[in-house]
Design a protein around this motif. Structure first.
Motif: not given
Length: 47
Positions: A20, A25, A28
């Motif tokens: 991630a 991300e 996340k």
């Protein structure tokens, strides 16, 4: 939950966090780090 089961979950979660982060991300990764800390606490209490 056994000690080896929790360690396996921690390893899987670490891989997901790194994936991630490499994909940027951040949300996340943040949630997974939270989950990771809970698993580590659980692992410490099983010893």
């Amino acid at each position: 939950m056994g000690k080896s089961y929790i360690q396996k979950k921690i390893n899987k979660l670490n891989k997901k966090i790194h994936r991630a982060e490499s994909q940027r991300e951040h949300n996340k990764a943040w949630w997974r780090k939270l989950k990771l800390s809970k698993l580590k606490d659980k692992l410490n209490h099983t010893n």
